[in-house]
Scaffold this motif. Structure first.
Motif, short mmCIF file in Angstrom:
data_model
loop_
_atom_site.label_atom_id
_atom_site.label_comp_id
_atom_site.label_asym_id
_atom_site.label_seq_id
_atom_site.Cartn_x
_atom_site.Cartn_y
_atom_site.Cartn_z
N LEU A 1 6.68 14.48 11.80
CA LEU A 1 6.23 13.56 10.76
C LEU A 1 4.72 13.39 10.88
N TYR A 2 4.00 13.66 9.79
CA TYR A 2 2.56 13.41 9.80
C TYR A 2 2.17 12.78 8.48
N VAL A 3 1.43 11.67 8.59
CA VAL A 3 1.11 10.88 7.40
C VAL A 3 -0.40 10.61 7.38
N ASN A 4 -0.87 10.16 6.22
CA ASN A 4 -2.27 9.75 6.05
C ASN A 4 -2.32 8.24 5.91
N PRO A 5 -2.42 7.51 7.04
CA PRO A 5 -2.47 6.05 6.97
C PRO A 5 -3.78 5.57 6.36
N ARG A 6 -3.84 4.30 6.04
CA ARG A 6 -5.10 3.74 5.50
C ARG A 6 -6.26 4.13 6.42
N TYR B 1 -8.50 -1.77 13.01
CA TYR B 1 -7.85 -0.75 13.86
C TYR B 1 -6.66 -1.35 14.62
N GLY B 2 -5.54 -0.64 14.53
CA GLY B 2 -4.35 -1.05 15.26
C GLY B 2 -3.48 -2.05 14.53
N VAL B 3 -3.89 -2.42 13.31
CA VAL B 3 -3.11 -3.41 12.55
C VAL B 3 -2.48 -2.74 11.33
N GLY B 4 -3.24 -2.62 10.24
CA GLY B 4 -2.69 -1.99 9.04
C GLY B 4 -2.35 -0.53 9.22
N ASP B 5 -3.20 0.20 9.94
CA ASP B 5 -2.93 1.63 10.15
C ASP B 5 -1.67 1.83 11.00
N LEU C 1 0.84 -1.20 0.00
CA LEU C 1 0.00 0.00 0.00
C LEU C 1 0.87 1.25 0.00
N ASP C 2 0.62 2.15 -0.94
CA ASP C 2 1.34 3.42 -0.98
C ASP C 2 0.70 4.39 0.00
N VAL C 3 1.53 5.00 0.83
CA VAL C 3 1.07 5.94 1.87
C VAL C 3 1.75 7.29 1.65
N HIS C 4 0.99 8.33 1.88
CA HIS C 4 1.42 9.70 1.60
C HIS C 4 1.50 10.48 2.91
N GLY C 5 2.50 11.36 3.02
CA GLY C 5 2.62 12.18 4.23
C GLY C 5 3.62 13.30 4.04
#
Length: 658
Positions: A465-470, A487-491, A414-418
């Motif tokens: 650092l601030y990101v937009n997780p799934r 909640y608490g796994v992929g994010d 998964l591509d994540v942006h931040g």
């Protein structure tokens, strides 16, 4: 002489520019400017006027009150607005030639919203009225002073920011005559009515109302096209989901509105819909855009934003906001299906107004290093002219940090942006602590928007650092939906992967001085993180969730939010507990500061109380700070001195441990 570092108290120096409204002839406009007043410990907003030929700006209203929702009369000779000059919001009218504003309404419970009638002699109002009473009836003061028991028979009985909901008061729609002040109630029945739009010929209105007696499991508000004379209703949409912001096209043939169904519950993307009155059909105009219509940016500066959900031009073209990859952009659409952006990348258009011919837009724009101003934009060329400069002096005095956008790959490819911010005054070769910020929602997003708290941490010598997780909005439907039931796994993996990436690419980060903080869902995630890793040396959790089992019954949204997001109810307590940070309290070794508002009904303070007592009894390093007279929105709209205190608590905790 160099610029100074940003300070906590700079909140009092910043100005928020919102609510741009163009006059009917497009030659002038009004808007609202808001600031926090340190002396009176309140928010002050006033109406300003701009002449669009000379671009001259003039203040039109004065005083230490709050104003909102300015609207031009159809002939352009008057402006109506809401103001709390006498406690409750009432409608006021001011002449476009100047002079003192005149109070139009004196409703006991105030006015929620209003719209001009096209004739210019009447105003449609949306306002609460007690069953069996009229808007102008005054309740006995003696009765108000006596406490009375509150009987609860429904699940939707309280709301954050409002408290216990009155069981005998309903939002109704009515008409006020300007000349006489005479009030006529248009809707009736014990239902909550929402006024959305008035047709240009004045013969029809769009009303939202759900007439089901029990609203506990109702997550819809059908939209109706109502004939003003006969009150005959035509259904625009009556489906599970949330729809609103309706607007008539200039020829009154079409009605555009924005909404989303319940396919992914509150994770569903919003779209622009158009209803053809002549044919009686509805189409989804933005179905091909895999991004949500609207503004989903979370920040702490703009006040009283009330952007149109959608705007028509006389050519039957549409404009709307779209949240995408950290931007909120203005988008253009035609009824034939053309879609393209009408504003650039790397910014946040948080409010706007379109001219009738579609040639001109007034856009309120912010980015990471500009708190926001109002601009005049030529649509065909994209050229902009600055109309306001309320924050210019501030920007000339204060050093702000430009965040660096990052993209990385997390689990499941998964591509994540931040974004990563270096500390203010960064010097090559030095080591600096880093703080990870986590947003709430989770279906919101960090964006290319000014964020005082982020800049404050950078000014204190921290990288941020601030990101937009799934789960974050602004990306694909599958991305925003991916957090549900997880909640608490992929994010968690997304956030920690982002931390690993920036540490690997930036040798200035001191890995022995890492901090983490967040509010609401971000508070949940902060609690989760310190129960699952010891990498952080300090943490601050705000308006957080620690126990999904108790949250189910105490939050104003708990019973359905838990089912939508954790995908479990009280028949599956094991799953609720499995995703509860409180279960992992024994693992916490990170010093944790717990900040919580006493009037928070979204994430009630018992969530913080449980966490604090549990950690304290286990001998963990923790402190608990309670904020009176504050709700879930303390960091954004809270009482000014409490907002200052909140930020100082965060800074002091990280100073102590990092």
């Amino acid at each position: 002489m160099g610029k100074r570092k940003l300070q906590v108290e700079d909140l009092f120096k910043l100005h928020s520019v919102t609510n741009p409204r163009l006059s009917p002839d497009g030659k002038e406009a009004v808007f609202v400017k808001t600031h926090m007043d340190e002396k009176d410990n309140t928010y002050v907003s006033n109406v300003y006027h701009v002449e669009l030929t000379s671009n001259e700006v003039t203040q039109w209203t004065f005083g230490n009150n709050h104003v909102s929702s300015p609207q031009w009369s159809p002939d352009g000779k008057r402006i109506a607005f809401l103001s709390n000059r006498e406690e409750n919001n009432q409608v006021y009218i001011i002449s476009a030639k100047g002079g003192e504003a005149k109070k139009l309404t004196s409703f006991d419970k105030g006015v929620s919203s209003f719209l001009w009638s096209p004739c210019g002699q009447k105003i449609w109002v949306n306002a609460p009225v007690k069953e069996g009473q009229t808007w102008t009836d005054k309740e006995e003061k003696e009765k108000k002073q006596k406490p009375e028991p509150y009987r609860v028979t429904k699940m939707k009985y309280k709301m954050d920011g409002a408290g216990l909901l009155p069981q005998d008061t309903f939002q109704q729609i009515g008409i006020v005559e300007l000349a006489t002040g005479e009030v006529t109630q248009f809707t009736e029945g014990n239902h909550q009515h929402a006024l959305h739009a008035v047709s240009h010929d004045g013969k029809k209105i769009v009303v939202g109302v759900n007439r089901k007696e029990n609203q506990d499991l109702e997550f819809r508000q059908p939209l109706f096209l109502v004939d003003v004379e006969t009150k005959k209703e035509t259904v625009l949409i009556d489906e599970e989901g949330f729809y609103g912001g309706a607007r008539f096209s200039f020829d009154d043939r079409y009605i555009a509105f924005v909404g989303k169904d319940q396919q992914f519950y509150n994770a569903t993307h919003s779209y622009v819909y158009v209803y053809d009155i002549e044919v009686g059909t509805r189409m989804n105009l933005t179905e091909s855009l895999d991004a949500p219509v609207g503004d989903y940016v979370v920040a702490d500066h703009q006040q009283g934003v009330n952007a149109p959900a959608v705007s028509w031009t006389k050519h039957n073209q549409l404009y709307f906001q779209l949240s995408t990859m950290g931007d909120v952009r203005l988008y253009f659409a035609t009824l034939e299906g053309e879609l393209y952006p009408a504003s650039p990348e790397n910014e946040h258009i948080y409010d706007y107004a379109m001219s009738a011919d579609g040639d001109l837009a007034l856009v309120a724009v912010t980015n990471a290093t500009n708190p926001g101003e109002l601009y005049k934009q030529t649509i065909t060329t994209g050229e902009r002219v600055v109309l306001t400069s309320f924050n210019q002096t501030y920007l000339e005095e204060v050093e702000l940090v430009e965040p660096q956008a990052i993209t990385y790959t997390s689990t499941s490819e998964l591509d994540v942006h931040g974004w990563l911010m270096k500390p203010a005054g960064y010097e090559e070769g030095k080591k600096y602590p880093l703080i990870v910020e986590i947003h709430g929602g989770p279906h919101t997003m960090y964006g290319n928007s000014f964020f005082h708290e982020m800049q404050l941490l950078a000014a204190q010598g921290y990288g941020v650092l601030y990101v937009n997780p799934r789960g974050s909005h602004g990306y694909s439907q599958s991305f925003v939906n991916a957090v549900r039931g997880d909640y608490g796994v992929g994010d968690y993996a997304d956030i920690m992967a982002g931390l690993d990436v920036v540490i690997g690419e930036n040798d200035w980060i001191d890995t022995d001085r890492l901090g983490v903080t967040g509010g609401s869902y971000g508070g949940f995630m902060t609690n989760w993180i310190v129960g699952h890793t010891n990498r952080f040396k300090a943490a601050v959790t705000l308006r957080s969730i620690s126990n999904w089992v108790s949250f189910y019954g105490v939050s104003d949204i708990g019973y359905y939010f838990s089912e939508w997001q954790i995908q479990a109810d009280m028949n599956d307590v094991e799953k609720l507990w499995e995703h509860s940070p409180l279960k992992y309290a024994k693992n916490v070794e990170t010093p944790l500061l717990i900040l919580h508002s006493e009037n928070d009904l979204r994430c009630p303070i018992e969530q913080a109380e449980q966490l604090y007592i549990t950690l304290k009894r286990m001998g963990k390093e923790t402190e608990f700070v309670r904020f009176p007279d504050a709700d879930h929105n303390l960091s954004r709209t809270g009482i000014p001195n409490l907002r200052i205190a909140r930020l100082n608590e965060i800074i002091d905790w990280f100073t102590k441990y990092l």
